[in-house]
Design a protein around this motif. Structure first.
Motif, mmCIF file in Angstrom:
data_model
loop_
_atom_site.group_PDB
_atom_site.id
_atom_site.type_symbol
_atom_site.label_atom_id
_atom_site.label_comp_id
_atom_site.label_asym_id
_atom_site.label_seq_id
_atom_site.Cartn_x
_atom_site.Cartn_y
_atom_site.Cartn_z
ATOM 1 N N UNK A 1 41.544 48.270 46.473
ATOM 2 C CA UNK A 1 41.549 47.312 45.427
ATOM 3 C C UNK A 1 41.838 48.183 43.984
ATOM 4 N N UNK A 2 42.477 47.599 43.152
ATOM 5 C CA UNK A 2 42.508 48.122 41.836
ATOM 6 C C UNK A 2 41.821 47.136 40.798
ATOM 7 N N UNK A 3 41.560 47.463 39.623
ATOM 8 C CA UNK A 3 41.074 46.413 38.761
ATOM 9 C C UNK A 3 42.114 44.967 38.561
ATOM 10 N N UNK A 4 43.380 45.075 39.006
ATOM 11 C CA UNK A 4 44.469 44.140 38.694
ATOM 12 C C UNK A 4 44.455 43.246 40.077
ATOM 13 N N UNK A 5 44.224 43.937 41.341
ATOM 14 C CA UNK A 5 44.713 43.048 42.450
ATOM 15 C C UNK A 5 44.138 43.770 43.633
ATOM 16 N N UNK A 6 43.551 42.959 44.711
ATOM 17 C CA UNK A 6 43.251 43.355 46.073
ATOM 18 C C UNK A 6 44.398 43.588 46.927
ATOM 19 N N UNK A 7 44.392 44.345 47.831
ATOM 20 C CA UNK A 7 45.541 44.698 48.703
ATOM 21 C C UNK A 7 45.006 44.675 50.350
#
Length: 455
Positions: free
Chosen positions: A98-104
């Motif tokens: 994950x990043x602050x903008x989206x989970x993957x």
């Protein structure tokens, strides 16, 4: 559909759609062997700070034991011993970060031609596919095969990652030529969106941070594109499809006559009061209740798991499909589809198989194989007689029972099916109903009678 919902229901559905589009992306990596898929994934995990300290330490230790001075980031995904020994990917490796903008949710798929079937598994639920190409080799047959599979599976977004740009001196003409060739090929397959990015997974160029070596490129890095690409479709845009997974009949003193139908909504929106048809029987009723996680609600949408009650006591069992009466799919026993054959044993005309569609499994027979796709020029070899492992082709099936099947272009969930060996339960073939990029074959379909399987 949207016009059938109240303003409150539309707002709730829109919130779910926005959440699905901004919070999570399922994507798969693919490409020819040694193009650097696992290194790219490892670089994404490493540079986005998604690797735990003990994992990185284990990779550094394994790399030193193999005589490498720098950590081999491919080891972050190549988990099988055979993969580490050979330096290749064999099975699909799923990773979550994950990043602050989206989970993957990432599926790292193999590159060897004999493992193309694994790419089908990884990309079947993906909303984006990253196809890697070695800048030194350009577009090769396996690249075309992976592009064809992505198009066949209706993956809405494809990223062409031209890797190892450091080995061609970061030359823009090399990237431009590969991007043009791949884009032309993929567009001819019907891929709706293609984004080309020049990268060096080993050095980290344009993976997470922009490259100082390719100032001629002004597009996003791989991670920037993954974080911003729009994904997900609104459930209100698709007709409702509810495959019944389990019939709930407690028959207790408290609930003597309760009959509920449990499952996961495959697509669309269900609402109390909707007129529905149960397939394949064709009987009709009205939704009287929707139970979502123990709470009674007036509306539910894909992919929620719910229990539905109907106004009438109908004969409904696992495998039946509940759909809105005004948008119910037609039932048929004659199926034409594009398939990717996954098993080492060829699929031949006359083969008896089991067809699994959502929660329903039935007998079927291969009546004809009209064509096989030639990946080099997208031509169709007529009447091949059989499909070998990794072949893509058209098939005609006859099922033992009526089947409520959507076209795959309309629904990836209810337009897909599997063919299974009835002897041992082995998965043989992945099928996509209706037309895709493959042209429909002309002429009469072959007919063959097989005792016990002649439907």
């Amino acid at each position: 559909m949207t016009s059938d919902l109240t303003s409150e229901e539309q707002a709730a559905a829109a919130a779910v759609e926005r959440s699905a589009a901004t919070s999570q992306l399922r994507f798969a990596t693919a490409g020819s062997v040694d193009d650097g898929k696992s290194t790219l994934v490892g670089r994404l995990l490493h540079d986005s700070k998604s690797v735990l300290a003990d994992q990185l330490e284990a990779v550094e230790h394994a790399s030193r034991s193999r005589g490498q001075e720098t950590p081999d980031l491919a080891l972050l995904t190549d988990g099988l011993r055979a993969e580490r020994e050979q330096g290749i990917t064999i099975d699909v490796a799923y990773r979550y970060f994950a990043t602050p903008k989206r989970r993957f949710i990432l599926a790292d798929t193999p590159g060897h031609v004999q493992y193309t079937r694994n790419m089908v598994t990884g990309a079947s639920t993906a909303e984006l596919a990253v196809v890697l190409v070695d800048a030194r080799n350009g577009v090769v047959e396996q690249t075309r095969r992976h592009a064809a599979v992505a198009a066949l599976l209706r993956v809405p977004h494809v990223v062409l990652a031209v890797n190892k740009m450091d080995l061609v001196d970061y030359a823009e003409p090399v990237f431009a030529a590969i991007a043009e060739e791949f884009t032309t090929y993929a567009a001819s397959l019907g891929v709706p969106e293609i984004t080309a990015i020049p990268i060096s997974a080993l050095a980290g160029d344009n993976v997470v941070t922009p490259s100082a070596n390719m100032d001629w490129y002004g597009g996003p890095t791989v991670l920037e594109h993954l974080e911003t690409v729009p994904v997900g479709t609104g459930p209100s845009q698709d007709p409702a499809r509810f495959p019944v997974q389990y019939v709930i009949r407690p028959q207790t003193t408290e609930h003597p006559d309760y009959r509920g139908y449990a499952g996961q909504i495959a697509s669309g929106v269900l609402r109390v009061g909707d007129a529905v048809t149960v397939l394949p029987s064709g009987r009709t009723s009205t939704i009287t209740g929707i139970d979502a996680l123990g709470a009674m609600v007036d509306v539910a949408w894909a992919p929620q798991s719910v229990t539905v009650t109907l106004a009438d006591d109908l004969d409904i069992s696992r495998g039946d499909l509940i759909a809105p009466s005004d948008h119910a799919p037609e039932t048929t026993q004659d199926v034409e589809a594009t398939v990717c054959h996954l098993h080492d044993r060829p699929l031949r005309v006359g083969d008896r198989v089991l067809l699994k569609h959502t929660t329903r499994t039935m007998k079927a027979i291969i009546k004809d194989i009209p064509s096989r796709l030639t990946l080099a020029d997208l031509s169709h070899h007529p009447a091949p007689g059989e499909l070998a492992a990794n072949d893509i082709g058209r098939v005609v099936l006859r099922t033992s029972e009526p089947l409520a099947l959507d076209a795959y272009e309309d629904s990836r969930r209810t337009g897909s099916f599997l063919l299974i060996d009835p002897a041992d339960g082995t998965t043989l073939t992945a099928g996509m109903a209706g037309d895709s990029f493959a042209a429909s074959a002309d002429g009469d379909q072959a007919a063959r009678d097989d005792e016990g399987w002649d439907f």
